[in-house]
Design an enzyme around this catalytic site. Structure first.
Site, short mmCIF file in Angstrom:
data_model
loop_
_atom_site.label_atom_id
_atom_site.label_comp_id
_atom_site.label_asym_id
_atom_site.label_seq_id
_atom_site.Cartn_x
_atom_site.Cartn_y
_atom_site.Cartn_z
CG HIS A 270 2.00 -2.73 4.76
ND1 HIS A 270 1.85 -2.29 6.05
CD2 HIS A 270 3.33 -2.65 4.49
CE1 HIS A 270 3.02 -1.96 6.55
NE2 HIS A 270 3.94 -2.17 5.61
CD GLU A 297 5.49 -4.88 2.24
OE1 GLU A 297 6.63 -4.52 2.58
OE2 GLU A 297 4.60 -5.17 3.08
CG ASP A 299 8.64 -6.52 5.87
OD1 ASP A 299 9.03 -5.47 5.35
OD2 ASP A 299 7.51 -6.66 6.38
CG HIS A 312 8.15 -4.83 9.77
ND1 HIS A 312 8.36 -4.07 10.91
CD2 HIS A 312 8.23 -3.96 8.73
CE1 HIS A 312 8.57 -2.81 10.57
NE2 HIS A 312 8.49 -2.72 9.25
CD GLU A 372 10.91 -3.31 3.45
OE1 GLU A 372 11.69 -2.64 4.16
OE2 GLU A 372 9.68 -3.22 3.54
#
Length: 505
Positions: A270, A297, A299, A312, A372
């Site tokens: 993450h 992962e 953003d 993020h 993401e």
């Protein structure tokens, strides 16, 4: 959302080792901070070396239709008197004897190989192999995963030593155009192959990602398999006589994210290794990679001038030394920010990476990206993200996820080759129907949401949709999710989760 090596170059012994059971994240961070170079050959398209034999004209000119998922492309049991049709012995001795294909290599310097099959992006290759004799326990046999019909380097292979319980008993390796070894991943097998014993070996390949199985048990993964535009399959033998039987190559659906029986859950880091390094930075990605994460992962959001950046929050205030909304700052302003000093003095100077920089880092150092799309995006903004992914040759190593349904629909329209994942804080009434409507490869719910209805995992799996749960850092929940059959766990603690999964195998 949120090894024991011989001194001579006897086989793929040399290269960087990446193990799922690496040191804990804090130690990894210290190692990374002292990093000056990373020795890893980047995957790229390459042709056979000049002067090597070309493929036969009929093979080169014939364009066969792509096989469908599940189609058996090669199914060979070596019942004939000679080599199967279309198989080309490149070096060393190859013969069919007593219903098995036997390859012999005289010494550690001879890479005996035989080529067959066709170029496939997604496939499984499996065979029964037996070492009949070996020069020493470090000698090996290999499944060729991407090998030109000529047999000339470069080629990518999955090797098995007769001494499989050594730290480098199993390897993913590449023979480079310079005829040297680049070993990206090593592992030990659960039992010794030795001599005179049949073992069933298999590798599942999806683009640059691959999974190594030994006697039905997954033992190693890689996201750094070097691929070419036309390489097929092969068998290789080094310093040994090895017999093979029941060889099969099966075409697979692209981007298979479903967890296979007996396999560990996929570790998704993450925002990188965000518990041990400043989140959403290349440093955090490197720590996660060294920790054994299968995926990173992160953003993505656009700058004022439309450049996708990895961040993020809506603002840069929490994670950098700057202030303001990311969409109000230019690329030049974002590039000047310090994204490390607020995490720790030792990480001062880490930058907010552009998506292009992150993709380049993953392409060259290894890794796959769970990307993401953060917040609402216009079609043009999604198109710029797609352009960056394609420009860096990373379409086979990116899964796009978002809470924003429109962003997923735009992605599907613009880049149907990119797999999609839907993030959910609460479960839909019918997740399977939603998955079908959006063409999802993965449905990615919050842990608390899934805990209320764990039965949806089986329903989604029956529809061919993977389930990756966010964001879970506690071993008790890892255990429950593992038992529930989820495919992946998104965590801030990838080193610990990787070690936990490895210990349970």
């Amino acid at each position: 959302m949120t090894s024991s090596h011989l001194s001579h170059p006897a086989g793929p012994d040399h290269g960087r080792r990446t193990a799922r059971t690496g040191p804990l994240a804090a130690a990894l961070l210290a190692a990374v901070l002292g990093l000056t170079t990373v020795v890893l050959t980047a995957p790229h398209v390459a042709s056979a070396a000049p002067g090597t034999p070309a493929a036969p004209a009929d093979q080169a000119d014939q364009v066969a239709p792509a096989p469908g998922a599940g189609e058996v492309v090669v199914d060979e049991h070596f019942t004939g008197p000679g080599l199967p049709a279309g198989w080309a012995a490149v070096e060393g001795s190859w013969k069919v004897e007593n219903g098995r294909l036997v390859g012999a290599s005289a010494n550690w310097n001879q890479q005996t190989r035989i080529t067959f099959g066709r170029h496939l992006t997604d496939f499984r290759i499996e065979a029964t192999a037996r070492f009949e004799s070996v020069v020493d326990a470090a000698r090996w046999a290999a499944l060729g995963l991407d090998v030109p019909a000529s047999g000339a380097p470069p080629w990518s292979i999955a090797t098995m030593r007769s001494g499989t319980t050594a730290a480098n008993g199993l390897e993913f390796a590449r023979r480079t155009p310079a005829d040297t070894w680049d070993v990206t991943d090593t592992a030990l097998a659960p039992s010794a192959a030795g001599t005179g014993r049949d073992v069933r070996i298999a590798v599942e390949v999806h683009g640059t990602a691959a999974r190594w199985s030994f006697d039905g048990r997954e033992v190693m993964r890689t996201t750094r398999l070097a691929r070419s535009a036309d390489g097929g399959q092969a068998l290789l033998v080094n310093g040994a006589t090895v017999s093979f039987d029941d060889l099969k190559v099966t075409a697979l659906a692209p981007g298979a994210f479903l967890r296979q029986p007996g396999a560990p859950v996929t570790v998704l880091a993450h925002r990188g290794a965000s518990s041990a390094a400043p989140e959403n930075t290349l440093l955090s990605d490197e720590v996660a990679r060294r920790a054994g994460a299968d995926w990173i992962e992160n953003d993505v959001q656009p700058s004022k001038d439309g450049v996708p950046y990895v961040l993020h929050d809506d603002t840069v205030d929490r994670t950098t030394n700057g202030t303001g909304r990311i969409r109000d700052l230019t690329a030049a302003q974002l590039d000047a920010l310090d994204a490390g000093s607020r995490f720790a003095p030792a990480t001062a100077g880490a930058r907010v990476p552009s998506l292009a920089a992150q993709l380049d880092d993953l392409r060259t150092r290894g890794g796959s990206l769970l990307l993401e799309i953060k917040g609402p995006h216009t079609r043009a903004e999604v198109a710029r993200i797609v352009q960056d992914v394609r420009d860096h040759g990373m379409s086979g190593r990116v899964l796009v996820q978002s809470f924003e349904v429109d962003a997923l629909r735009f992605t599907r329209e613009l880049a149907p080759e990119l797999p999609l994942g839907l993030l959910r804080s609460t479960l839909d009434a019918d997740p399977v129907a939603v998955a079908r409507d959006l063409g999802l490869a993965a449905y990615n719910p919050a842990d608390a949401a899934l805990a209320a209805r764990p039965e949806v995992v089986a329903a989604l799996h029956a529809a061919g949709v993977a389930v990756n749960v966010w964001t879970v850092d506690e071993p008790a929940r890892w255990k429950a999710l593992d038992a529930a059959g989820v495919d992946g766990i998104i965590t801030n603690r990838p080193a610990e989760l990787a070690g936990w999964t490895a210990a349970r195998q």
